[in-house]
Write an enzyme that holds these catalytic residues in place. Structure first.
Site, short mmCIF file in Angstrom:
data_model
loop_
_atom_site.label_atom_id
_atom_site.label_comp_id
_atom_site.label_asym_id
_atom_site.label_seq_id
_atom_site.Cartn_x
_atom_site.Cartn_y
_atom_site.Cartn_z
N HIS A 1 90.53 -52.18 -31.99
CA HIS A 1 90.56 -51.34 -33.19
C HIS A 1 91.92 -51.38 -33.86
CE1 HIS A 1 86.71 -49.74 -32.89
NE2 HIS A 1 86.90 -48.88 -31.92
N GLU B 1 78.28 -74.36 -36.99
CA GLU B 1 79.26 -73.74 -36.08
C GLU B 1 78.98 -74.07 -34.62
OE1 GLU B 1 79.27 -69.50 -36.66
OE2 GLU B 1 77.11 -69.37 -36.83
N ASP C 1 83.44 -70.22 -34.42
CA ASP C 1 82.53 -70.60 -33.35
C ASP C 1 82.60 -72.09 -33.05
OD1 ASP C 1 81.26 -68.30 -32.29
OD2 ASP C 1 80.34 -68.01 -34.25
N CYS D 1 83.85 -71.29 -43.97
CA CYS D 1 84.05 -69.84 -44.03
C CYS D 1 84.70 -69.30 -42.75
CB CYS D 1 82.73 -69.12 -44.30
SG CYS D 1 81.49 -69.41 -43.05
C1 PEP Z 1 82.61 -68.57 -37.71
O1 PEP Z 1 82.07 -68.64 -36.62
O2 PEP Z 1 83.51 -69.33 -38.09
C2 PEP Z 1 82.21 -67.52 -38.68
C3 PEP Z 1 82.67 -67.51 -39.91
O3 PEP Z 1 81.35 -66.56 -38.27
P1 PEP Z 1 81.72 -65.35 -37.30
O4 PEP Z 1 83.22 -65.31 -37.18
O5 PEP Z 1 81.14 -64.14 -37.95
O6 PEP Z 1 81.04 -65.73 -36.02
MG MG Z 2 80.22 -67.66 -36.25
#
Ligand code: PEP
Ligand code: MG
Length: 578
Positions: free
Chosen positions: A194, A438, A462, A509
């Protein structure tokens, strides 16, 4: 004498100030047996303590400055909910009555039982959430023992201070920010604690996971916190202070120059137009995304809508929530990622009887879970489809690993379309459907996935975890987390090329897209769409505007040929300097 500690940089920025050591620590809990005649009095003492702790939290919530993002209050609401839960407010009473234990001990017995359940869950994210149990239990213990539960209720004693604590509650974090704290350093907690999350939202430098630093720090020691590198310097000499003060001024100058970039287009110096979007999860992120001039939302993590509640949101609630998001983004395109529950994402009351997996990151998470539980998935698909009738949305599938899964998702979407047709409800027949790449299997077969999809988005968080086989929330193996690992770079390159060959857009992303050190490398790989945390957007935009894609390509090819990782890093630094 100057010395340093290395932890995990949880929130960027540099702070210089005096240490304020705050101890919450493990409370010594007294144990004694009650006379039968004293039991009811003890029960009422316990009830009074719980009510007091509740009032404390309520008072803290009222003190949250109005300009602070609404969602931060939600962290405190979570603690209030836990305090009201019978596991904390009633179970100890049973122990007092049946075992004739004093209230403090009964609460401790119940706390240990709850923590054992969390430990058995085998999910690193949930394991870290047992901190919440401790925060709430401690607030009652402190009341029982007449000790002040809140570290931050005091005067303005945190103004300009660097707080060092074993751990901080969300309430403490917020109040300390209100009092003008300069930085946070904690012994425990990882990048998902947190304190880390709040510090990032509040833009306060923070270093966490500084194990065993406690005995070496004293009140009022002069500290320098470098939240980018996770470094804490103790008792710095004059030269270090000069260096970091200069760096602080430099960061402030760069930040204010960047703020002016809000309306500038993301175009490279050789005229390549880049799409720069934002990743959002909490409503507060949407405001920031608009403030920094994001060209839409490249990743809307919908999990947050499903958390901290007993039942999942129904179709209508999701439809309203997603409509709100489109409105908040002022009509810019929004890529809605379907539910990614499991592993590091909290699974809570929404799925009370969910089986626990011995290896949650490799288990029933994200699209696997949604396909197994269509009753959970269909309302979301229908809500997104309905929204597409009048809003520029895209649907994105997380953690796809086989073509069979993709076929099942597309079948389900078609089934929802037929239902909506039968009900006379509108939707966009051409709603773009894409997937996150991912999992290494998906990256290697990106060319095959690209044939069936409208866009791809690389989730490096990921992808790195699965490629290098390191749990992304385990701070013990954090040192292996390397976006520049050649295997990772090759998978990214393959994915970008596969998308381009099929003529569909490829975005990134994951966090790598928002780390400006990698912007040129990614441009050199042919990436044209970045989706980043709103706080990182202007920095990435600045690098884009100062980059020449053709030059980046040459450098990137060299980086991809280098075998030694330190040489690769050095080459990247050289690339970033020009
Ligand atoms: C990722 O895995 O890069 C991603 C953008 O998704 P999350 O971090 O929500 O798993
Ligand atoms: Mg992810």
């Amino acid at each position: 004498m100057t010395f340093s500690f290395h932890g995990i940089g949880a929130s960027k920025g540099i702070a210089i100030g005096q240490a304020r050591i705050v101890k919450r620590g493990v409370v010594e809990v007294p144990e004694y047996t009650l006379n039968k005649s004293d039991i009811e009095q003890e029960v009422s003492r316990f009830r009074t303590a719980v009510a007091g702790a509740r009032a404390d939290l309520g008072a803290i919530k009222d003190q949250i400055p109005p300009e602070t993002a609404k969602d931060i209050a939600a962290f405190i609401d979570t603690h209030l909910l836990m305090l009201n839960d019978s596991a904390i407010s009633k179970a100890p009473i049973k122990i007092i009555r049946e075992q004739q234990h004093n209230a403090e001990w009964a609460l401790k017995v119940q706390r240990d039982a709850l923590v054992a359940v969390f430990d058995a869950m085998n999910d690193s994210y949930l394991r870290t959430r047992k901190d919440d149990v401790d925060h709430v239990v401690n607030s009652v213990q402190m009341r029982l023992m007449h000790t002040d539960a809140s570290m931050a209720r005091a005067d303005g004693s945190f103004s300009g201070k660097i707080v060092f604590a074993d751990d901080l509650t969300p309430a403490d974090t917020v109040l300390m920010q209100h009092q003008g704290v300069a930085a946070f350093v904690t012994e425990f907690g990882g990048p998902n604690s947190h304190t880390a999350i709040l510090a990032r939202s509040l833009r306060i430098p923070a270093v966490v996971g500084l194990h065993n630093a406690g005995p070496y720090l004293r009140e009022n020691d002069t500290l320098i916190i470098d939240g980018r590198q996770g470094v804490v310097l103790v008792d710095p000499d004059a030269q270090m202070l000069r260096h970091y003060r200069k760096l602080q001024r430099e960061i402030e100058r760069i930040d204010s120059a960047r703020r002016k970039l809000r309306y500038a287009p993301a175009i490279t110096s050789d005229g390549e137009s880049i799409v720069l979007q934002a990743n959002v999860e909490l409503p507060a992120d949407f405001e920031t995304a608009v403030q920094v001039g994001a060209q839409g939302i490249g990743l809307y993590r919908t999990e947050y809508l499903f958390m901290n509640r007993d039942n999942p949101p129904d179709e209508e609630e999701q439809y309203q929530a997603y409509s709100e998001v489109v409105r908040a983004g002022e009509g810019a395109p929004v890529t809605i990622r379907t539910l990614d529950l499991g592993a590091d994402k909290q699974v809570d009351g929404t799925r009370p009887n969910a089986p626990t997996s011995s290896n949650p990151a490799l288990g029933l998470r994200a699209i696997r879970l949604c396909l197994k539980e269509p009753a959970l998935f269909r309302p979301q698909l229908r809500a997104i489809l309905r929204l597409s009738a009048h809003s520029p949305v895209r649907l994105m599938i997380p953690m796809l690993s086989t073509m069979g899964e993709l076929a099942q998702v597309l079948d389900l979407i078609n089934a929802c379309r037929r239902e909506l047709d039968a009900e006379g409800k509108a939707y966009d027949k051409n709603l773009p459907v894409g997937a996150m790449i991912e999992v290494p299997a998906a990256a290697i077969c990106a060319d095959i996935f690209a044939r069936e999809l409208d866009f791809l988005s690389i989730g490096t968080n990921d992808l790195i975890q699965y490629t290098i086989a390191i749990d992304r929330v385990d701070d013990e193996v954090n040192y292996l987390y390397d976006p520049l690992h050649l295997a990772v770079l090759r998978l990214i390159q393959m994915t970008i090329e596969a998308g381009h060959k099929m003529g569909i857009p490829v975005a990134m992303c994951g966090e790598m897209a928002g780390d400006a050190r990698y912007t040129r490398l990614l441009l050199g790989m042919g990436l044209k769409e970045f989706s980043v945390h709103p706080n990182a957007l202007l920095e990435v935009k600045q690098v884009i505007t100062e980059s020449h894609v053709a030059e980046c390509q040459k450098f990137t090819q060299r980086v991809m040929r280098v075998i030694k990782s330190t040489t690769r890093t050095a080459l990247l630094e050289e690339m970033n300097q020009n």
